[in-house]
Design a protein around this motif. Sequence first.
Motif, PDB file in Angstrom:
ATOM      1  N   VAL A 172      -4.653   6.138   8.436  1.00 12.40           N
ATOM      2  CA  VAL A 172      -6.097   6.272   8.669  1.00 12.40           C
ATOM      3  C   VAL A 172      -6.622   4.876   8.973  1.00 12.40           C
ATOM      4  CG1 VAL A 172      -8.335   6.822   7.619  1.00 12.40           C
ATOM      5  CG2 VAL A 172      -6.304   8.198   7.059  1.00 12.40           C
ATOM      6  N   GLY A 206     -15.030   1.451  -1.940  1.00 11.51           N
ATOM      7  CA  GLY A 206     -15.452   0.111  -2.362  1.00 11.51           C
ATOM      8  C   GLY A 206     -14.408  -0.658  -3.158  1.00 11.51           C
ATOM      9  N   HIS A 245      -9.933   2.647   9.160  1.00  6.57           N
ATOM     10  CA  HIS A 245     -11.275   2.730   8.574  1.00  6.57           C
ATOM     11  C   HIS A 245     -11.880   1.337   8.578  1.00  6.57           C
ATOM     12  CE1 HIS A 245      -9.848   0.798   4.849  1.00  6.57           C
ATOM     13  NE2 HIS A 245      -8.738   1.462   5.062  1.00  6.57           N
ATOM     14  N   THR A 253      -7.015  10.830   4.165  1.00  3.98           N
ATOM     15  CA  THR A 253      -5.811  10.145   3.680  1.00  3.98           C
ATOM     16  C   THR A 253      -4.757  11.140   3.190  1.00  3.98           C
ATOM     17  OG1 THR A 253      -6.753   9.888   1.454  1.00  3.98           O
ATOM     18  CG2 THR A 253      -7.063   8.049   2.996  1.00  3.98           C
ATOM     19  N   ARG A 305     -10.260   4.564  -3.477  1.00  3.79           N
ATOM     20  CA  ARG A 305     -11.566   4.602  -4.133  1.00  3.79           C
ATOM     21  C   ARG A 305     -12.567   3.819  -3.291  1.00  3.79           C
ATOM     22  NH1 ARG A 305     -15.662   6.918  -6.022  1.00  3.79           N
ATOM     23  NH2 ARG A 305     -16.935   5.738  -7.485  1.00  3.79           N
ATOM     24  N   ARG A 336       0.860  -1.188   0.000  1.00  2.00           N
ATOM     25  CA  ARG A 336       0.000   0.000   0.000  1.00  2.00           C
ATOM     26  C   ARG A 336       0.900   1.244   0.000  1.00  2.00           C
ATOM     27  NH1 ARG A 336      -3.031  -3.418  -1.043  1.00  2.00           N
ATOM     28  NH2 ARG A 336      -5.035  -3.994  -0.109  1.00  2.00           N
ATOM     29  N   THR A 337       0.310   2.382  -0.366  1.00  2.00           N
ATOM     30  CA  THR A 337       1.072   3.632  -0.458  1.00  2.00           C
ATOM     31  C   THR A 337       0.736   4.534   0.731  1.00  2.00           C
ATOM     32  OG1 THR A 337       0.828   3.446  -2.843  1.00  2.00           O
ATOM     33  CG2 THR A 337       1.641   5.546  -2.013  1.00  2.00           C
ATOM     34  N   ASP A 362       1.285   8.498   9.447  1.00  2.00           N
ATOM     35  CA  ASP A 362      -0.046   8.581  10.058  1.00  2.00           C
ATOM     36  C   ASP A 362      -1.009   7.729   9.236  1.00  2.00           C
ATOM     37  OD1 ASP A 362       1.004  10.239  11.940  1.00  2.00           O
ATOM     38  OD2 ASP A 362       0.031  12.076  11.209  1.00  2.00           O
ATOM     39  N   SER A 419     -14.981  -3.572   6.235  1.00  2.00           N
ATOM     40  CA  SER A 419     -14.304  -3.463   4.935  1.00  2.00           C
ATOM     41  C   SER A 419     -12.833  -3.072   5.061  1.00  2.00           C
ATOM     42  CB  SER A 419     -15.019  -2.422   4.067  1.00  2.00           C
ATOM     43  OG  SER A 419     -14.820  -1.128   4.620  1.00  2.00           O
ATOM     44  N   MET A 455      -7.033  -1.397  -2.874  1.00  2.00           N
ATOM     45  CA  MET A 455      -5.890  -1.051  -3.713  1.00  2.00           C
ATOM     46  C   MET A 455      -5.233  -2.332  -4.217  1.00  2.00           C
ATOM     47  SD  MET A 455      -5.491   2.191  -4.139  1.00  2.00           S
ATOM     48  CE  MET A 455      -7.251   2.370  -4.333  1.00  2.00           C
ATOM     49  N   PRO A 463      -5.787  -4.486   4.538  1.00  2.00           N
ATOM     50  CA  PRO A 463      -4.615  -4.902   5.309  1.00  2.00           C
ATOM     51  C   PRO A 463      -3.844  -3.740   5.941  1.00  2.00           C
ATOM     52  CG  PRO A 463      -4.354  -5.428   2.963  1.00  2.00           C
ATOM     53  CD  PRO A 463      -5.760  -4.967   3.143  1.00  2.00           C
ATOM     54  N   GLY A 464      -3.814  -2.578   5.266  1.00  2.00           N
ATOM     55  CA  GLY A 464      -3.080  -1.437   5.822  1.00  2.00           C
ATOM     56  C   GLY A 464      -3.745  -0.943   7.089  1.00  2.00           C
ATOM     57  N   SER A 465      -5.044  -0.708   6.985  1.00  2.00           N
ATOM     58  CA  SER A 465      -5.792  -0.206   8.137  1.00  2.00           C
ATOM     59  C   SER A 465      -5.780  -1.221   9.280  1.00  2.00           C
ATOM     60  CB  SER A 465      -7.227   0.092   7.702  1.00  2.00           C
ATOM     61  OG  SER A 465      -8.017   0.413   8.793  1.00  2.00           O
ATOM     62  N   THR A 512       2.302   8.252   3.146  1.00  2.00           N
ATOM     63  CA  THR A 512       3.069   9.495   3.050  1.00  2.00           C
ATOM     64  C   THR A 512       3.993   9.596   4.256  1.00  2.00           C
ATOM     65  OG1 THR A 512       1.126  10.516   2.066  1.00  2.00           O
ATOM     66  CG2 THR A 512       2.834  12.018   2.857  1.00  2.00           C
TER      67      THR A 512
HETATM   68  C1  LIG Z   1       0.387   8.873  -2.743  1.00  2.00           C
HETATM   69  C2  LIG Z   1      -0.516   8.315  -1.648  1.00  2.00           C
HETATM   70  C3  LIG Z   1      -0.295   8.672  -0.340  1.00  2.00           C
HETATM   71  C4  LIG Z   1      -1.129   8.176   0.679  1.00  2.00           C
HETATM   72  N1  LIG Z   1      -0.878   8.523   1.979  1.00  2.00           N
HETATM   73  C5  LIG Z   1      -1.625   7.986   2.974  1.00  2.00           C
HETATM   74  C6  LIG Z   1      -1.319   8.259   4.348  1.00  2.00           C
HETATM   75  O1  LIG Z   1      -0.341   8.927   4.679  1.00  2.00           O
HETATM   76  N2  LIG Z   1      -2.134   7.713   5.297  1.00  2.00           N
HETATM   77  C7  LIG Z   1      -3.218   6.910   4.953  1.00  2.00           C
HETATM   78  O2  LIG Z   1      -3.912   6.418   5.857  1.00  2.00           O
HETATM   79  N3  LIG Z   1      -3.498   6.640   3.664  1.00  2.00           N
HETATM   80  C8  LIG Z   1      -2.738   7.143   2.676  1.00  2.00           C
HETATM   81  N4  LIG Z   1      -3.019   6.834   1.375  1.00  2.00           N
HETATM   82  C9  LIG Z   1      -4.251   6.062   1.081  1.00  2.00           C
HETATM   83  C10 LIG Z   1      -4.085   4.568   1.294  1.00  2.00           C
HETATM   84  O3  LIG Z   1      -3.066   4.057   0.452  1.00  2.00           O
HETATM   85  C11 LIG Z   1      -5.449   3.903   0.936  1.00  2.00           C
HETATM   86  O4  LIG Z   1      -6.459   4.365   1.791  1.00  2.00           O
HETATM   87  C12 LIG Z   1      -5.376   2.389   0.970  1.00  2.00           C
HETATM   88  O5  LIG Z   1      -6.535   1.899   0.306  1.00  2.00           O
HETATM   89  C13 LIG Z   1      -5.344   1.825   2.387  1.00  2.00           C
HETATM   90  O6  LIG Z   1      -5.195   0.433   2.280  1.00  2.00           O
HETATM   91  P1  LIG Z   1      -6.052  -0.581   3.126  1.00  2.00           P
HETATM   92  O7  LIG Z   1      -5.296  -1.867   3.042  1.00  2.00           O
HETATM   93  O8  LIG Z   1      -6.358  -0.003   4.462  1.00  2.00           O
HETATM   94  O9  LIG Z   1      -7.428  -0.699   2.315  1.00  2.00           O
HETATM   95  P2  LIG Z   1      -7.682  -1.430   0.898  1.00  2.00           P
HETATM   96  O10 LIG Z   1      -7.403  -2.899   0.999  1.00  2.00           O
HETATM   97  O11 LIG Z   1      -6.995  -0.693  -0.181  1.00  2.00           O
HETATM   98  O12 LIG Z   1      -9.257  -1.233   0.734  1.00  2.00           O
HETATM   99  C14 LIG Z   1     -10.210  -2.027   1.465  1.00  2.00           C
HETATM  100  C15 LIG Z   1     -11.526  -1.255   1.554  1.00  2.00           C
HETATM  101  O13 LIG Z   1     -11.315  -0.114   2.362  1.00  2.00           O
HETATM  102  C16 LIG Z   1     -11.756   1.063   1.680  1.00  2.00           C
HETATM  103  N5  LIG Z   1     -10.858   2.168   2.079  1.00  2.00           N
HETATM  104  C17 LIG Z   1      -9.550   2.335   1.760  1.00  2.00           C
HETATM  105  N6  LIG Z   1      -9.070   3.453   2.354  1.00  2.00           N
HETATM  106  C18 LIG Z   1     -10.108   3.990   3.036  1.00  2.00           C
HETATM  107  C19 LIG Z   1     -10.262   5.147   3.865  1.00  2.00           C
HETATM  108  N7  LIG Z   1      -9.245   5.966   4.109  1.00  2.00           N
HETATM  109  N8  LIG Z   1     -11.478   5.399   4.420  1.00  2.00           N
HETATM  110  C20 LIG Z   1     -12.527   4.572   4.207  1.00  2.00           C
HETATM  111  N9  LIG Z   1     -12.442   3.447   3.434  1.00  2.00           N
HETATM  112  C21 LIG Z   1     -11.238   3.177   2.866  1.00  2.00           C
HETATM  113  C22 LIG Z   1     -11.683   0.720   0.208  1.00  2.00           C
HETATM  114  O14 LIG Z   1     -12.588   1.490  -0.526  1.00  2.00           O
HETATM  115  C23 LIG Z   1     -12.032  -0.761   0.195  1.00  2.00           C
HETATM  116  O15 LIG Z   1     -13.432  -0.920   0.194  1.00  2.00           O
HETATM  117  C24 LIG Z   1      -2.201   7.303   0.348  1.00  2.00           C
HETATM  118  C25 LIG Z   1      -2.396   6.917  -0.988  1.00  2.00           C
HETATM  119  C26 LIG Z   1      -1.567   7.413  -1.979  1.00  2.00           C
HETATM  120  C27 LIG Z   1      -1.800   6.961  -3.411  1.00  2.00           C
END
Ligand SMILES: Cc1cc2nc3c(=O)[nH]c(=O)nc-3n(C[C@H](O)[C@H](O)[C@H](O)COP(=O)(O)OP(=O)(O)OC[C@H]3O[C@@H](n4cnc5c(N)ncnc54)[C@H](O)[C@@H]3O)c2cc1C
Length: 315
Positions: free
Chosen positions: A110, A310, A112, A165, A308, A89-90, A108, A117, A313, A120-122, A92
Amino acid sequence: MTTTVTTVPPMILDEVEAVRVERLSPSFVRVELGGACLAEFGVDGPLYDQRIKLVFPYADGPLPSLAGADESWLRVWLERPVEERGHMRTYTIRDVVGSAADTRLVVDFVVHGEDGSAGPGSSWAERARPGDRLVLLAPRRGHAFGGIEFDPGTAARLLLVGDETAVPAICSILAQLPWRARGAAFLEVPTTTDVPSVVHPEGVEVVWLPRDGAPLGSLVHDAVLEHLGVPGLVVEEPDVVDPDLWETPTYSSSGEEVESAVTVVGHDLDDLYAWIAGESGMVIALRRALVSDLGVDRRQVAFMGYWRRGVAMRS
Ligand SMILES: Cc1cc2nc3c(=O)[nH]c(=O)nc-3n(C[C@H](O)[C@H](O)[C@H](O)COP(=O)(O)OP(=O)(O)OC[C@H]3O[C@@H](n4cnc5c(N)ncnc54)[C@H](O)[C@@H]3O)c2cc1C
Protein backbone atom coordinates in the motif's frame (compact mmCIF):
# COMPACT_ATOMS: atom_id res chain seq x y z
CA MET A 1 41.33 -33.28 11.50
CA THR A 2 38.88 -30.43 12.10
CA THR A 3 35.22 -30.90 11.26
CA THR A 4 33.08 -27.85 10.56
CA VAL A 5 29.39 -28.24 11.34
CA THR A 6 27.16 -25.77 9.51
CA THR A 7 23.59 -25.41 10.74
CA VAL A 8 20.87 -24.18 8.44
CA PRO A 9 18.84 -21.39 10.11
CA PRO A 10 15.13 -22.27 10.43
CA MET A 11 14.13 -19.26 8.33
CA ILE A 12 15.30 -17.61 5.13
CA LEU A 13 17.27 -14.49 6.03
CA ASP A 14 18.84 -13.15 2.89
CA GLU A 15 18.91 -10.36 0.35
CA VAL A 16 16.29 -10.44 -2.38
CA GLU A 17 15.79 -8.25 -5.42
CA ALA A 18 12.77 -6.59 -7.02
CA VAL A 19 12.40 -8.58 -10.24
CA ARG A 20 9.16 -7.01 -11.43
CA VAL A 21 7.34 -3.87 -10.32
CA GLU A 22 3.78 -3.02 -11.32
CA ARG A 23 1.60 -0.11 -10.27
CA LEU A 24 -1.71 -1.91 -9.80
CA SER A 25 -3.80 1.15 -8.87
CA PRO A 26 -3.44 4.52 -7.11
CA SER A 27 -2.87 2.82 -3.73
CA PHE A 28 -1.15 -0.47 -4.59
CA VAL A 29 2.27 -1.36 -6.01
CA ARG A 30 2.95 -5.03 -6.73
CA VAL A 31 6.56 -6.18 -6.45
CA GLU A 32 7.89 -9.65 -7.28
CA LEU A 33 10.87 -10.38 -5.05
CA GLY A 34 13.35 -12.92 -6.35
CA GLY A 35 16.63 -14.49 -5.27
CA ALA A 36 18.39 -17.84 -5.28
CA CYS A 37 17.56 -18.20 -1.55
CA LEU A 38 13.87 -18.59 -2.45
CA ALA A 39 14.54 -22.11 -3.78
CA GLU A 40 14.34 -22.98 -0.05
CA PHE A 41 11.06 -21.13 0.53
CA GLY A 42 7.96 -23.03 1.60
CA VAL A 43 5.39 -23.75 4.28
CA ASP A 44 3.64 -26.92 5.27
CA GLY A 45 0.14 -26.29 3.80
CA PRO A 46 -1.69 -23.27 2.33
CA LEU A 47 -0.01 -19.87 2.74
CA TYR A 48 -3.24 -18.05 3.67
CA ASP A 49 -2.13 -14.84 5.48
CA GLN A 50 1.55 -15.81 5.78
CA ARG A 51 3.51 -12.76 6.87
CA ILE A 52 7.11 -11.92 6.14
CA LYS A 53 9.52 -9.23 7.32
CA LEU A 54 11.30 -6.88 4.95
CA VAL A 55 14.19 -4.59 5.82
CA PHE A 56 14.36 -1.35 3.85
CA PRO A 57 17.63 0.60 3.60
CA TYR A 58 17.98 3.77 5.66
CA ALA A 59 17.85 6.89 3.46
CA ASP A 60 18.68 4.91 0.28
CA GLY A 61 21.93 3.75 1.91
CA PRO A 62 23.28 0.19 1.99
CA LEU A 63 21.33 -2.75 3.41
CA PRO A 64 22.47 -4.10 6.78
CA SER A 65 25.19 -6.70 6.64
CA LEU A 66 24.09 -10.31 6.87
CA ALA A 67 27.63 -11.59 7.46
CA GLY A 68 27.46 -14.55 9.83
CA ALA A 69 23.68 -14.20 10.16
CA ASP A 70 22.07 -16.90 12.28
CA GLU A 71 19.03 -17.18 14.58
CA SER A 72 20.41 -14.44 16.85
CA TRP A 73 20.60 -11.97 13.96
CA LEU A 74 17.41 -10.12 14.89
CA ARG A 75 18.70 -9.29 18.39
CA VAL A 76 22.05 -8.17 17.03
CA TRP A 77 20.31 -6.18 14.26
CA LEU A 78 18.13 -4.32 16.78
CA GLU A 79 21.20 -3.18 18.71
CA ARG A 80 22.67 -1.38 15.68
CA PRO A 81 21.98 2.32 15.00
CA VAL A 82 19.09 2.86 12.58
CA GLU A 83 21.48 4.32 9.97
CA GLU A 84 23.10 0.87 9.80
CA ARG A 85 20.16 -1.44 10.38
CA GLY A 86 17.52 0.26 8.18
CA HIS A 87 13.80 -0.23 8.84
CA MET A 88 11.94 -3.51 9.27
CA ARG A 89 8.26 -3.75 8.33
CA THR A 90 5.75 -6.61 8.06
CA TYR A 91 4.05 -7.60 4.78
CA THR A 92 1.99 -10.50 3.43
CA ILE A 93 2.86 -12.94 0.68
CA ARG A 94 0.10 -12.24 -1.82
CA ASP A 95 1.23 -15.06 -4.11
CA VAL A 96 4.19 -17.23 -5.08
CA VAL A 97 5.21 -17.58 -8.73
CA GLY A 98 7.98 -19.51 -10.49
CA SER A 99 9.85 -22.41 -8.97
CA ALA A 100 13.24 -23.53 -7.65
CA ALA A 101 15.85 -20.73 -7.90
CA ASP A 102 13.35 -18.68 -9.95
CA THR A 103 10.75 -18.66 -7.14
CA ARG A 104 9.35 -15.16 -6.62
CA LEU A 105 7.28 -13.81 -3.73
CA VAL A 106 4.55 -11.41 -4.82
CA VAL A 107 4.02 -8.56 -2.34
CA ASP A 108 1.33 -5.89 -2.73
CA PHE A 109 2.49 -2.68 -1.03
CA VAL A 110 0.00 0.00 0.00
CA VAL A 111 1.40 3.41 -0.90
CA HIS A 112 0.22 6.09 1.50
CA GLY A 113 1.23 9.42 2.95
CA GLU A 114 0.35 12.04 0.36
CA ASP A 115 0.43 14.38 3.39
CA GLY A 116 4.16 13.68 3.82
CA SER A 117 3.71 10.97 6.48
CA ALA A 118 4.81 8.06 4.27
CA GLY A 119 7.08 5.62 6.08
CA PRO A 120 10.11 3.78 4.67
CA GLY A 121 8.02 0.84 3.40
CA SER A 122 5.62 2.96 1.42
CA SER A 123 8.38 5.27 0.12
CA TRP A 124 10.46 2.32 -1.06
CA ALA A 125 7.49 0.80 -2.91
CA GLU A 126 6.58 4.13 -4.51
CA ARG A 127 10.07 4.38 -6.07
CA ALA A 128 10.82 0.65 -6.52
CA ARG A 129 12.61 -0.38 -9.70
CA PRO A 130 13.77 -3.83 -10.87
CA GLY A 131 17.14 -4.51 -9.28
CA ASP A 132 16.36 -2.72 -5.97
CA ARG A 133 17.33 -4.91 -3.03
CA LEU A 134 15.81 -5.69 0.38
CA VAL A 135 16.50 -8.06 3.23
CA LEU A 136 13.85 -10.75 3.59
CA LEU A 137 12.87 -12.91 6.57
CA ALA A 138 10.57 -15.72 5.42
CA PRO A 139 9.72 -19.37 6.10
CA ARG A 140 12.21 -22.03 5.08
CA ARG A 141 10.66 -25.24 3.78
CA GLY A 142 10.58 -27.99 6.39
CA HIS A 143 11.00 -25.63 9.38
CA ALA A 144 8.37 -24.16 11.69
CA PHE A 145 8.34 -20.37 11.17
CA GLY A 146 4.86 -19.28 12.22
CA GLY A 147 3.18 -16.25 10.74
CA ILE A 148 -0.12 -17.74 9.59
CA GLU A 149 -3.05 -16.65 11.77
CA PHE A 150 -6.00 -17.76 9.62
CA ASP A 151 -7.26 -20.89 11.34
CA PRO A 152 -11.02 -21.36 11.07
CA GLY A 153 -11.07 -24.92 12.41
CA THR A 154 -14.46 -26.44 11.75
CA ALA A 155 -16.37 -23.12 11.60
CA ALA A 156 -19.17 -23.29 9.05
CA ARG A 157 -19.19 -19.58 8.28
CA LEU A 158 -16.33 -17.16 7.67
CA LEU A 159 -16.20 -13.43 8.21
CA LEU A 160 -13.11 -11.76 6.72
CA VAL A 161 -12.72 -8.03 7.29
CA GLY A 162 -9.90 -5.66 6.44
CA ASP A 163 -8.71 -2.34 5.12
CA GLU A 164 -6.24 -1.94 2.25
CA THR A 165 -3.29 -3.35 4.24
CA ALA A 166 -5.24 -6.58 4.73
CA VAL A 167 -6.33 -6.83 1.09
CA PRO A 168 -3.28 -8.97 0.14
CA ALA A 169 -3.97 -11.37 3.05
CA ILE A 170 -7.71 -11.63 2.41
CA CYS A 171 -7.23 -12.13 -1.35
CA SER A 172 -4.67 -14.85 -0.64
CA ILE A 173 -6.98 -16.56 1.87
CA LEU A 174 -9.93 -16.36 -0.56
CA ALA A 175 -7.88 -17.91 -3.37
CA GLN A 176 -6.84 -20.84 -1.16
CA LEU A 177 -10.12 -21.65 0.56
CA PRO A 178 -11.85 -24.92 -0.29
CA TRP A 179 -14.55 -24.34 -2.90
CA ARG A 180 -17.28 -25.39 -0.42
CA ALA A 181 -16.36 -22.52 1.97
CA ARG A 182 -19.17 -20.15 2.99
CA GLY A 183 -19.22 -16.67 4.42
CA ALA A 184 -18.46 -13.08 3.53
CA ALA A 185 -15.48 -10.77 3.08
CA PHE A 186 -15.61 -7.00 3.57
CA LEU A 187 -12.69 -5.02 2.20
CA GLU A 188 -12.32 -1.25 2.54
CA VAL A 189 -9.98 0.43 0.02
CA PRO A 190 -9.10 4.11 -0.51
CA THR A 191 -10.73 4.54 -3.94
CA THR A 192 -13.00 2.77 -6.43
CA THR A 193 -10.02 2.35 -8.78
CA ASP A 194 -8.23 0.29 -6.10
CA VAL A 195 -10.74 -2.57 -6.36
CA PRO A 196 -9.00 -5.62 -7.90
CA SER A 197 -10.56 -8.74 -9.34
CA VAL A 198 -10.32 -11.64 -6.93
CA VAL A 199 -10.70 -15.39 -7.06
CA HIS A 200 -13.08 -16.68 -4.36
CA PRO A 201 -15.41 -19.57 -3.63
CA GLU A 202 -18.97 -19.01 -4.83
CA GLY A 203 -20.31 -19.33 -1.29
CA VAL A 204 -18.17 -16.46 0.01
CA GLU A 205 -19.66 -13.09 -0.80
CA VAL A 206 -17.00 -10.44 -1.47
CA VAL A 207 -17.99 -6.85 -0.69
CA TRP A 208 -15.64 -4.04 -1.76
CA LEU A 209 -16.04 -0.76 0.08
CA PRO A 210 -14.19 2.10 -1.63
CA ARG A 211 -13.93 5.03 0.80
CA ASP A 212 -13.62 7.70 -1.86
CA GLY A 213 -13.13 10.29 0.89
CA ALA A 214 -15.21 8.68 3.69
CA PRO A 215 -13.41 8.29 7.07
CA LEU A 216 -11.19 5.23 7.40
CA GLY A 217 -13.07 2.28 8.88
CA SER A 218 -16.51 3.86 8.70
CA LEU A 219 -17.79 1.86 5.72
CA VAL A 220 -16.52 -1.45 7.00
CA HIS A 221 -18.10 -0.89 10.42
CA ASP A 222 -21.54 -0.24 9.03
CA ALA A 223 -21.35 -3.07 6.50
CA VAL A 224 -20.16 -5.67 9.02
CA LEU A 225 -22.74 -4.71 11.66
CA GLU A 226 -25.50 -4.91 9.08
CA HIS A 227 -24.19 -8.31 7.96
CA LEU A 228 -24.27 -9.52 11.59
CA GLY A 229 -27.86 -8.36 11.93
CA VAL A 230 -27.18 -5.44 14.32
CA PRO A 231 -27.18 -2.40 12.01
CA GLY A 232 -28.01 0.08 14.78
CA LEU A 233 -25.24 -0.97 17.15
CA VAL A 234 -23.02 1.98 18.09
CA VAL A 235 -19.36 0.94 17.99
CA GLU A 236 -16.85 3.46 19.21
CA GLU A 237 -13.09 3.40 19.07
CA PRO A 238 -11.66 3.59 22.62
CA ASP A 239 -9.60 6.67 23.58
CA VAL A 240 -6.44 4.63 23.93
CA VAL A 241 -5.64 2.11 21.20
CA ASP A 242 -2.80 -0.40 21.38
CA PRO A 243 -0.91 0.07 18.08
CA ASP A 244 0.28 -3.53 18.37
CA LEU A 245 -3.19 -4.98 18.94
CA TRP A 246 -3.01 -8.74 18.32
CA GLU A 247 -5.61 -11.13 19.63
CA THR A 248 -5.94 -14.59 18.25
CA PRO A 249 -7.22 -17.84 19.75
CA THR A 250 -3.68 -18.47 21.06
CA TYR A 251 -2.27 -15.02 21.84
CA SER A 252 -3.46 -11.73 23.34
CA SER A 253 -1.27 -8.60 23.17
CA SER A 254 -3.17 -7.24 26.20
CA GLY A 255 -2.41 -10.38 28.16
CA GLU A 256 -6.10 -11.30 28.36
CA GLU A 257 -6.67 -14.96 29.18
CA VAL A 258 -8.28 -16.55 26.14
CA GLU A 259 -10.10 -19.15 28.25
CA SER A 260 -11.46 -16.68 30.83
CA ALA A 261 -12.71 -14.38 28.08
CA VAL A 262 -14.87 -17.06 26.53
CA THR A 263 -18.58 -16.40 26.63
CA VAL A 264 -20.96 -19.21 25.86
CA VAL A 265 -23.72 -18.02 23.62
CA GLY A 266 -26.61 -19.63 21.89
CA HIS A 267 -27.31 -17.39 18.95
CA ASP A 268 -26.63 -17.81 15.27
CA LEU A 269 -23.04 -16.58 15.43
CA ASP A 270 -21.89 -19.80 17.10
CA ASP A 271 -20.67 -21.27 13.83
CA LEU A 272 -18.76 -18.12 12.83
CA TYR A 273 -15.00 -17.65 12.49
CA ALA A 274 -13.96 -14.00 12.18
CA TRP A 275 -10.57 -12.78 10.88
CA ILE A 276 -10.24 -8.99 11.13
CA ALA A 277 -7.13 -6.97 10.30
CA GLY A 278 -6.17 -3.41 9.46
CA GLU A 279 -5.88 -0.09 11.27
CA SER A 280 -5.83 -0.86 15.02
CA GLY A 281 -8.63 1.57 15.97
CA MET A 282 -10.95 0.09 13.37
CA VAL A 283 -10.09 -3.45 14.46
CA ILE A 284 -10.57 -2.79 18.18
CA ALA A 285 -13.95 -1.15 17.62
CA LEU A 286 -15.12 -4.23 15.71
CA ARG A 287 -13.71 -6.43 18.46
CA ARG A 288 -15.95 -4.60 20.95
CA ALA A 289 -18.97 -5.28 18.77
CA LEU A 290 -18.26 -8.94 18.18
CA VAL A 291 -16.86 -10.07 21.53
CA SER A 292 -18.28 -7.61 24.07
CA ASP A 293 -21.67 -6.83 22.52
CA LEU A 294 -22.52 -9.98 20.56
CA GLY A 295 -20.64 -12.46 22.78
CA VAL A 296 -18.77 -14.22 19.98
CA ASP A 297 -16.42 -16.83 21.46
CA ARG A 298 -12.84 -15.41 21.73
CA ARG A 299 -11.57 -18.72 20.39
CA GLN A 300 -13.42 -18.05 17.13
CA VAL A 301 -11.83 -14.72 16.28
CA ALA A 302 -8.50 -13.24 15.21
CA PHE A 303 -8.14 -9.45 15.58
CA MET A 304 -4.93 -7.99 14.22
CA GLY A 305 -3.78 -4.38 14.19
CA TYR A 306 -1.70 -4.13 11.00
CA TRP A 307 -0.92 -0.42 11.49
CA ARG A 308 -1.95 2.53 13.65
CA ARG A 309 -2.96 5.96 12.43
CA GLY A 310 -0.18 8.45 13.26
CA VAL A 311 2.23 5.80 14.58
CA ALA A 312 5.27 4.53 12.64
CA MET A 313 5.87 0.83 13.11
CA ARG A 314 8.83 0.01 15.35
CA SER A 315 11.99 -1.08 13.56
C1 LIG B 1 0.88 -9.26 9.62
C2 LIG B 1 0.90 -7.98 8.79
C3 LIG B 1 0.77 -8.05 7.43
C4 LIG B 1 0.77 -6.88 6.65
N1 LIG B 1 0.66 -6.97 5.29
C5 LIG B 1 0.75 -5.86 4.53
C6 LIG B 1 0.73 -5.94 3.10
O1 LIG B 1 0.70 -7.02 2.51
N2 LIG B 1 0.79 -4.78 2.39
C7 LIG B 1 0.87 -3.54 3.03
O2 LIG B 1 0.95 -2.51 2.34
N3 LIG B 1 0.91 -3.46 4.38
C8 LIG B 1 0.85 -4.57 5.14
N4 LIG B 1 0.92 -4.47 6.50
C9 LIG B 1 0.90 -3.11 7.11
C10 LIG B 1 2.26 -2.44 7.09
O3 LIG B 1 3.21 -3.20 7.81
C11 LIG B 1 2.08 -1.04 7.77
O4 LIG B 1 1.18 -0.25 7.04
C12 LIG B 1 3.40 -0.32 7.95
O5 LIG B 1 3.17 0.75 8.87
C13 LIG B 1 3.94 0.26 6.65
O6 LIG B 1 5.19 0.83 6.93
P1 LIG B 1 5.62 2.25 6.41
O7 LIG B 1 7.11 2.27 6.55
O8 LIG B 1 5.01 2.51 5.07
O9 LIG B 1 4.96 3.27 7.45
P2 LIG B 1 5.39 3.54 8.98
O10 LIG B 1 6.78 4.09 9.05
O11 LIG B 1 5.10 2.35 9.80
O12 LIG B 1 4.38 4.71 9.38
C14 LIG B 1 4.56 6.07 8.95
C15 LIG B 1 3.21 6.78 8.97
O13 LIG B 1 2.39 6.20 7.98
C16 LIG B 1 1.13 5.80 8.55
N5 LIG B 1 0.69 4.58 7.84
C17 LIG B 1 1.24 3.34 7.90
N6 LIG B 1 0.57 2.50 7.08
C18 LIG B 1 -0.41 3.24 6.51
C19 LIG B 1 -1.44 2.95 5.56
N7 LIG B 1 -1.58 1.74 5.03
N8 LIG B 1 -2.28 3.95 5.19
C20 LIG B 1 -2.15 5.20 5.70
N9 LIG B 1 -1.19 5.54 6.60
C21 LIG B 1 -0.33 4.55 6.99
C22 LIG B 1 1.41 5.59 10.02
O14 LIG B 1 0.25 5.78 10.77
C23 LIG B 1 2.48 6.64 10.31
O15 LIG B 1 1.86 7.88 10.57
C24 LIG B 1 0.93 -5.61 7.29
C25 LIG B 1 1.10 -5.55 8.68
C26 LIG B 1 1.09 -6.72 9.43
C27 LIG B 1 1.30 -6.61 10.93
